[in-house]
Design a protein around this motif. Sequence first.
Motif, PDB file in Angstrom:
ATOM      1  N   GLY A  67     -45.322   2.979 -14.541  1.00 42.51           N
ATOM      2  CA  GLY A  67     -43.854   3.436 -15.233  1.00 42.51           C
ATOM      3  C   GLY A  67     -43.708   4.018 -13.886  1.00 42.51           C
ATOM      4  O   GLY A  67     -42.503   4.160 -13.914  1.00 42.51           O
ATOM      5  N   GLU A  68     -44.245   4.060 -12.987  1.00 42.55           N
ATOM      6  CA  GLU A  68     -43.485   5.331 -12.210  1.00 42.55           C
ATOM      7  C   GLU A  68     -42.574   4.309 -10.806  1.00 42.55           C
ATOM      8  O   GLU A  68     -42.219   4.544 -10.492  1.00 42.55           O
ATOM      9  N   ARG A  69     -43.586   2.707 -11.093  1.00 42.53           N
ATOM     10  CA  ARG A  69     -43.376   2.207  -9.758  1.00 42.53           C
ATOM     11  C   ARG A  69     -42.212   1.346 -10.763  1.00 42.53           C
ATOM     12  O   ARG A  69     -40.992   0.781  -9.808  1.00 42.53           O
ATOM     13  N   ALA A  70     -41.949   1.194 -11.428  1.00 44.95           N
ATOM     14  CA  ALA A  70     -40.760   0.563 -12.225  1.00 44.95           C
ATOM     15  C   ALA A  70     -39.715   1.105 -12.293  1.00 44.95           C
ATOM     16  O   ALA A  70     -39.042   0.796 -11.843  1.00 44.95           O
ATOM     17  N   TRP A  71     -39.631   2.857 -12.070  1.00 45.53           N
ATOM     18  CA  TRP A  71     -38.329   3.082 -11.917  1.00 45.53           C
ATOM     19  C   TRP A  71     -37.870   4.057 -10.282  1.00 45.53           C
ATOM     20  O   TRP A  71     -37.142   3.708  -9.977  1.00 45.53           O
ATOM     21  N   PHE A  72     -39.071   3.380  -9.289  1.00 47.37           N
ATOM     22  CA  PHE A  72     -38.616   3.106  -8.239  1.00 47.37           C
ATOM     23  C   PHE A  72     -37.670   1.819  -8.354  1.00 47.37           C
ATOM     24  O   PHE A  72     -36.873   2.044  -6.742  1.00 47.37           O
ATOM     25  N   ARG A  73     -38.522   0.953  -8.986  1.00 48.97           N
ATOM     26  CA  ARG A  73     -37.439  -0.308  -8.326  1.00 48.97           C
ATOM     27  C   ARG A  73     -36.397   0.201  -9.016  1.00 48.97           C
ATOM     28  O   ARG A  73     -35.406  -0.769  -7.839  1.00 48.97           O
ATOM     29  N   LEU A  74     -36.209   0.675  -9.928  1.00 50.89           N
ATOM     30  CA  LEU A  74     -34.449   0.890 -10.888  1.00 50.89           C
ATOM     31  C   LEU A  74     -34.077   1.445  -9.559  1.00 50.89           C
ATOM     32  O   LEU A  74     -32.250   1.428  -9.726  1.00 50.89           O
ATOM     33  N   GLN A  99     -36.210  10.071 -17.027  1.00 50.35           N
ATOM     34  CA  GLN A  99     -35.455   8.492 -18.040  1.00 50.35           C
ATOM     35  C   GLN A  99     -34.519   9.836 -19.028  1.00 50.35           C
ATOM     36  O   GLN A  99     -33.811   9.601 -19.539  1.00 50.35           O
ATOM     37  N   ARG A 100     -35.156  11.189 -19.431  1.00 51.30           N
ATOM     38  CA  ARG A 100     -34.158  11.496 -20.041  1.00 51.30           C
ATOM     39  C   ARG A 100     -33.237  11.749 -19.627  1.00 51.30           C
ATOM     40  O   ARG A 100     -31.902  12.176 -20.235  1.00 51.30           O
ATOM     41  N   ALA A 101     -33.337  11.983 -18.279  1.00 53.35           N
ATOM     42  CA  ALA A 101     -32.236  12.619 -17.604  1.00 53.35           C
ATOM     43  C   ALA A 101     -31.198  11.650 -17.210  1.00 53.35           C
ATOM     44  O   ALA A 101     -29.193  11.763 -17.669  1.00 53.35           O
ATOM     45  N   CYS A 102     -31.628  10.774 -17.090  1.00 46.85           N
ATOM     46  CA  CYS A 102     -30.485   9.303 -17.379  1.00 46.85           C
ATOM     47  C   CYS A 102     -29.734   8.732 -18.172  1.00 46.85           C
ATOM     48  O   CYS A 102     -29.090   8.548 -18.954  1.00 46.85           O
ATOM     49  N   ALA A 103     -31.324   8.865 -19.707  1.00 50.02           N
ATOM     50  CA  ALA A 103     -30.428   8.240 -21.120  1.00 50.02           C
ATOM     51  C   ALA A 103     -29.158   9.581 -21.440  1.00 50.02           C
ATOM     52  O   ALA A 103     -28.575   9.151 -22.232  1.00 50.02           O
ATOM     53  N   GLY A 104     -29.601  11.296 -21.585  1.00 47.23           N
ATOM     54  CA  GLY A 104     -29.004  12.161 -21.335  1.00 47.23           C
ATOM     55  C   GLY A 104     -27.243  12.616 -20.568  1.00 47.23           C
ATOM     56  O   GLY A 104     -26.792  13.519 -20.863  1.00 47.23           O
ATOM     57  N   GLY A 105     -27.368  11.633 -19.567  1.00 43.16           N
ATOM     58  CA  GLY A 105     -26.021  11.610 -18.663  1.00 43.16           C
ATOM     59  C   GLY A 105     -26.852  12.965 -17.402  1.00 43.16           C
ATOM     60  O   GLY A 105     -25.835  13.368 -16.870  1.00 43.16           O
ATOM     61  N   ASP A 106     -27.968  13.440 -17.486  1.00 42.21           N
ATOM     62  CA  ASP A 106     -28.264  15.002 -17.221  1.00 42.21           C
ATOM     63  C   ASP A 106     -27.786  14.860 -15.015  1.00 42.21           C
ATOM     64  O   ASP A 106     -29.256  14.325 -15.076  1.00 42.21           O
ATOM     65  N   SER A 107     -26.812  14.494 -14.999  1.00 46.69           N
ATOM     66  CA  SER A 107     -26.942  14.146 -13.187  1.00 46.69           C
ATOM     67  C   SER A 107     -27.441  15.346 -12.411  1.00 46.69           C
ATOM     68  O   SER A 107     -28.057  15.033 -11.218  1.00 46.69           O
ATOM     69  N   ALA A 108     -26.919  17.086 -12.654  1.00 43.89           N
ATOM     70  CA  ALA A 108     -27.582  18.298 -12.588  1.00 43.89           C
ATOM     71  C   ALA A 108     -28.712  17.649 -12.024  1.00 43.89           C
ATOM     72  O   ALA A 108     -29.764  18.632 -11.013  1.00 43.89           O
ATOM     73  N   MET A 109     -30.174  17.308 -13.366  1.00 43.41           N
ATOM     74  CA  MET A 109     -31.037  17.215 -12.936  1.00 43.41           C
ATOM     75  C   MET A 109     -31.704  16.834 -11.979  1.00 43.41           C
ATOM     76  O   MET A 109     -32.959  16.484 -11.040  1.00 43.41           O
ATOM     77  N   LYS A 129     -28.553   5.051 -16.388  1.00 42.23           N
ATOM     78  CA  LYS A 129     -28.206   5.065 -18.329  1.00 42.23           C
ATOM     79  C   LYS A 129     -28.639   4.027 -19.214  1.00 42.23           C
ATOM     80  O   LYS A 129     -29.726   4.102 -19.811  1.00 42.23           O
ATOM     81  N   ASP A 130     -27.870   2.751 -19.047  1.00 45.55           N
ATOM     82  CA  ASP A 130     -28.406   2.219 -20.404  1.00 45.55           C
ATOM     83  C   ASP A 130     -29.417   1.410 -19.954  1.00 45.55           C
ATOM     84  O   ASP A 130     -30.018   1.087 -21.050  1.00 45.55           O
ATOM     85  N   LYS A 131     -30.506   1.468 -18.971  1.00 48.60           N
ATOM     86  CA  LYS A 131     -31.456   0.919 -18.150  1.00 48.60           C
ATOM     87  C   LYS A 131     -32.633   2.455 -18.915  1.00 48.60           C
ATOM     88  O   LYS A 131     -33.737   1.412 -19.724  1.00 48.60           O
ATOM     89  N   ALA A 132     -32.268   3.395 -18.665  1.00 54.17           N
ATOM     90  CA  ALA A 132     -33.490   4.536 -19.565  1.00 54.17           C
ATOM     91  C   ALA A 132     -34.369   3.555 -21.025  1.00 54.17           C
ATOM     92  O   ALA A 132     -35.508   4.481 -20.295  1.00 54.17           O
TER      93      ALA A 132
END
Length: 206
Positions: A67-74, A99-109, A129-132
């Motif tokens: 899962g971490e590798r998948a996020w690295f690729r994204l 995942q929560r930050a991207c899905a919720g639009g939390d760029s500050a995190m 955001k759409d891929k999260a």
Amino acid sequence: MIAKLTGTLDDFGPDWAIIDVNGVGYLVQASAKTLSHLGIRGDKVVVHTEMQVSETDMRLIGFASSGERAWFRLLTAVQGVGSKVALAILSALSVEELQRACAGGDSAMVARANGVGPKLASRIVNELKDKAGGIAPIVTGPGAAPIEGLGAVPEGSVSADAVSALQNLGFKPATASIAVAAAVKELGDDAGLNDVVRVALKRAAG
């Protein structure tokens, strides 16, 4: 391409580890969270990897989970995000937090990571955001919720890697899990990853 290493943790530093696999030491770059997950020198470890090759460099990036590798690729697909920045983000945030930050639009995190300013953090969140929702990490271990059709899936197992592979190809977590479960049932528990993925792809696409 080297996709996974199973061996002994020989040595490690602030952002790297050496994994001894049958006498061959592989140097892998890794996030702080992955390094803390590996344990101490001499421990047996399983590391998911991503190889990056350029005209002047070749490096192996290591991850505690697929899962971490998948996020690295994204992350590295976003303009302005190289492997160093992606690992900094994965050091500051867990996969679930990212995942929560991207899905919720939390760029500050996301901007909490070293080297990530507000502008880059906003770009990352907007592009991912759409891929999260489509790459939910496989949660394993005590208290983990079972994956539909598979029950509790040991991290690093063929089933877990196959589910991750299908999700990386764009299939929803539930679809990937059901297809892999059907493939394992058809092929047997001893089936190899390539065979499971091949049969699961046919079922998922069908």
